[in-house]
Design a protein around this motif. Structure first.
Motif, PDB file in Angstrom:
ATOM      1  N   GLU A   1      61.216  55.672  33.359  1.00 40.58           N
ATOM      2  CA  GLU A   1      62.582  55.179  33.148  1.00 40.58           C
ATOM      3  C   GLU A   1      63.343  55.182  34.472  1.00 40.58           C
ATOM      4  OE1 GLU A   1      64.161  53.824  30.649  1.00 40.58           O
ATOM      5  OE2 GLU A   1      62.741  54.154  29.010  1.00 40.58           O
TER       6      GLU A   1
ATOM      7  N   ASP B   1      58.019  56.310  20.388  1.00 42.41           N
ATOM      8  CA  ASP B   1      59.352  55.701  20.362  1.00 42.41           C
ATOM      9  C   ASP B   1      60.424  56.771  20.539  1.00 42.41           C
ATOM     10  OD1 ASP B   1      61.384  53.863  20.090  1.00 42.41           O
ATOM     11  OD2 ASP B   1      60.952  53.367  18.003  1.00 42.41           O
ATOM     12  N   HIS B   2      60.261  57.883  19.830  1.00 36.67           N
ATOM     13  CA  HIS B   2      61.231  58.978  19.931  1.00 36.67           C
ATOM     14  C   HIS B   2      61.236  59.586  21.329  1.00 36.67           C
ATOM     15  CE1 HIS B   2      63.599  62.511  18.942  1.00 36.67           C
ATOM     16  NE2 HIS B   2      62.623  63.273  19.421  1.00 36.67           N
TER      17      HIS B   2
ATOM     18  N   SER C   1      63.032  57.442  23.762  1.00 28.53           N
ATOM     19  CA  SER C   1      64.482  57.521  23.581  1.00 28.53           C
ATOM     20  C   SER C   1      65.044  58.777  24.239  1.00 28.53           C
ATOM     21  CB  SER C   1      64.826  57.524  22.084  1.00 28.53           C
ATOM     22  OG  SER C   1      64.459  56.300  21.469  1.00 28.53           O
TER      23      SER C   1
ATOM     24  N   SER D   1      68.797  57.351  25.313  1.00 37.02           N
ATOM     25  CA  SER D   1      69.289  56.471  24.250  1.00 37.02           C
ATOM     26  C   SER D   1      68.115  55.689  23.679  1.00 37.02           C
ATOM     27  CB  SER D   1      70.346  55.495  24.781  1.00 37.02           C
ATOM     28  OG  SER D   1      69.738  54.447  25.512  1.00 37.02           O
ATOM     29  N   LYS D   2      68.371  54.937  22.629  1.00 39.46           N
ATOM     30  CA  LYS D   2      67.305  54.120  22.044  1.00 39.46           C
ATOM     31  C   LYS D   2      67.013  52.864  22.884  1.00 39.46           C
ATOM     32  CE  LYS D   2      67.853  55.650  17.261  1.00 39.46           C
ATOM     33  NZ  LYS D   2      68.080  55.243  15.847  1.00 39.46           N
ATOM     34  N   ALA D   3      67.815  52.643  23.900  1.00 36.68           N
ATOM     35  CA  ALA D   3      67.615  51.477  24.770  1.00 36.68           C
ATOM     36  C   ALA D   3      66.617  51.813  25.876  1.00 36.68           C
ATOM     37  CB  ALA D   3      68.943  51.034  25.367  1.00 36.68           C
ATOM     38  N   HIS D   4      65.429  52.262  25.465  1.00 30.87           N
ATOM     39  CA  HIS D   4      64.402  52.625  26.440  1.00 30.87           C
ATOM     40  C   HIS D   4      63.568  51.403  26.817  1.00 30.87           C
ATOM     41  CE1 HIS D   4      61.388  52.356  23.271  1.00 30.87           C
ATOM     42  NE2 HIS D   4      62.100  53.172  22.508  1.00 30.87           N
TER      43      HIS D   4
ATOM     44  N   ARG E   1      58.414  47.076  16.032  1.00 32.67           N
ATOM     45  CA  ARG E   1      59.398  47.397  17.067  1.00 32.67           C
ATOM     46  C   ARG E   1      59.501  46.294  18.127  1.00 32.67           C
ATOM     47  NH1 ARG E   1      57.659  51.825  14.680  1.00 32.67           N
ATOM     48  NH2 ARG E   1      58.914  53.734  14.699  1.00 32.67           N
TER      49      ARG E   1
END
Length: 302
Positions: free
Chosen positions: A140, A170-171, A174, A179-182, A215
């Motif tokens: 990231e 997915d978790h 995040s 955030s969930k905008a990974h 997803r």
């Protein structure tokens, strides 16, 4: 519905043929893709690809995790790898992930990487979940720095053995992104008529392929011909069920490309004729799900 796109895998290429193989991958610019890793071809794959990539802007996925041949000394000198990690041959600490991303860019001649897969995280020392979280956080940061577009997980048996699941990944992404905008956007796993667990699950809308597709992630099918052994195992009768006018290897590739959720089939071949056959196979209409179920049932009963 279309079949998945074809991508060039580089794990089994012959080194003298790498340049021409990458140029052939560019023959379909709309779908062209090359998948590689710093440890492929004895650590030479990326530098062998670089001249072709300089001529043709083919998108590339590479990997982090395995300590490539001949790089341990440089990594240890840079303070990003310990002797014990080098001996283990696999490392997903943040310093090593950043260092390997930079080395991948240098070897490929790219200022920005299209996709980086965390390579076989089930091989990580200690808790694989902790290793993945460290790697995702570092990746990231690579995205934030503008050096990477997206990342994924490439595994051989992580889904089959339950080491992780798509919801887990997915978790963790995040958490890494805050955030969930990974930027976790892909998985790569073996999908073939032999390594058929995820394939069978996908036909029922279950398992990692279906969960990734839900997803909007890309799903890369590796080892679609089971290391070149599948054409020797499959029968003409099986081929006739899939598409009678195709060769055995073509039928096997088309079956994988028709699996719901699979977006790209990786084919590692140095032979121009084999590549042309793969392109022709994936230009065919997809095999209907009921036919795929029958094919897998026939194989399961053998």
């Amino acid at each position: 519905m279309n079949t998945a796109a074809l991508g060039l895998g580089t794990y089994r290429l012959r080194p003298p043929a790498v340049h021409e193989a990458a140029c052939r991958a560019w023959e379909d610019p709309g779908t062209a893709w090359v998948d590689t890793a710093p440890n492929y071809l004895g650590g030479r794959a990326q530098t062998l690809l670089a001249p072709a990539l300089a001529r043709h802007p083919v998108p590339v996925s590479t990997k982090v995790g395995f300590v490539a041949s001949g790089t341990d000394t440089a990594a240890i000198a840079a303070g990003v790898l310990t002797s014990s990690e080098a001996h283990a041959g696999h490392c997903l600490t943040a310093p090593f992930v950043h260092w390997q991303c930079a080395r991948n860019r240098a070897e490929l001649g790219r200022a920005r990487l299209n996709m980086v897969f965390v390579h076989n995280p089930e091989r990580a020392a200690g808790d694989p979940a902790e290793a993945l979280l460290r790697a995702f956080t570092a990746l990231e940061e690579e995205v934030e720095a503008g050096a990477l577009e997206a990342y994924g997980v490439a595994t051989w048996e992580g889904f089959d053995t339950g080491v992780f699941t798509v919801p887990n990944l997915d978790h963790m992404a995040s958490v890494a992104a805050g955030s969930k905008a990974h930027h976790l956007r892909a998985v790569q796993l073996p999908v073939s008529l032999v390594t058929a667990t995820a394939f069978t699950q996908a036909l029922g809308g279950r398992g990692p392929i279906a969960q990734a597709a839900e997803r909007g992630w890309q799903v890369y099918a590796s080892a679609s011909l089971f290391g070149g052994e599948l054409p020797e195992l499959a029968t003409q009768e099986l081929t006739d069920l899939i598409r009678p006018d195709l060769s055995v290897p073509q039928a096997c590739l088309l079956a994988v490309a028709s699996c719901p959720g699979v977006t790209r089939v990786l084919l590692s071949t140095s032979d121009p004729a084999h590549w042309a056959e793969g392109r022709a196979a994936l230009a065919e209409p997809p095999v209907p799900v009921p036919v795929l179920r029958k094919v897998l049932d026939v194989l399961a009963s053998d």
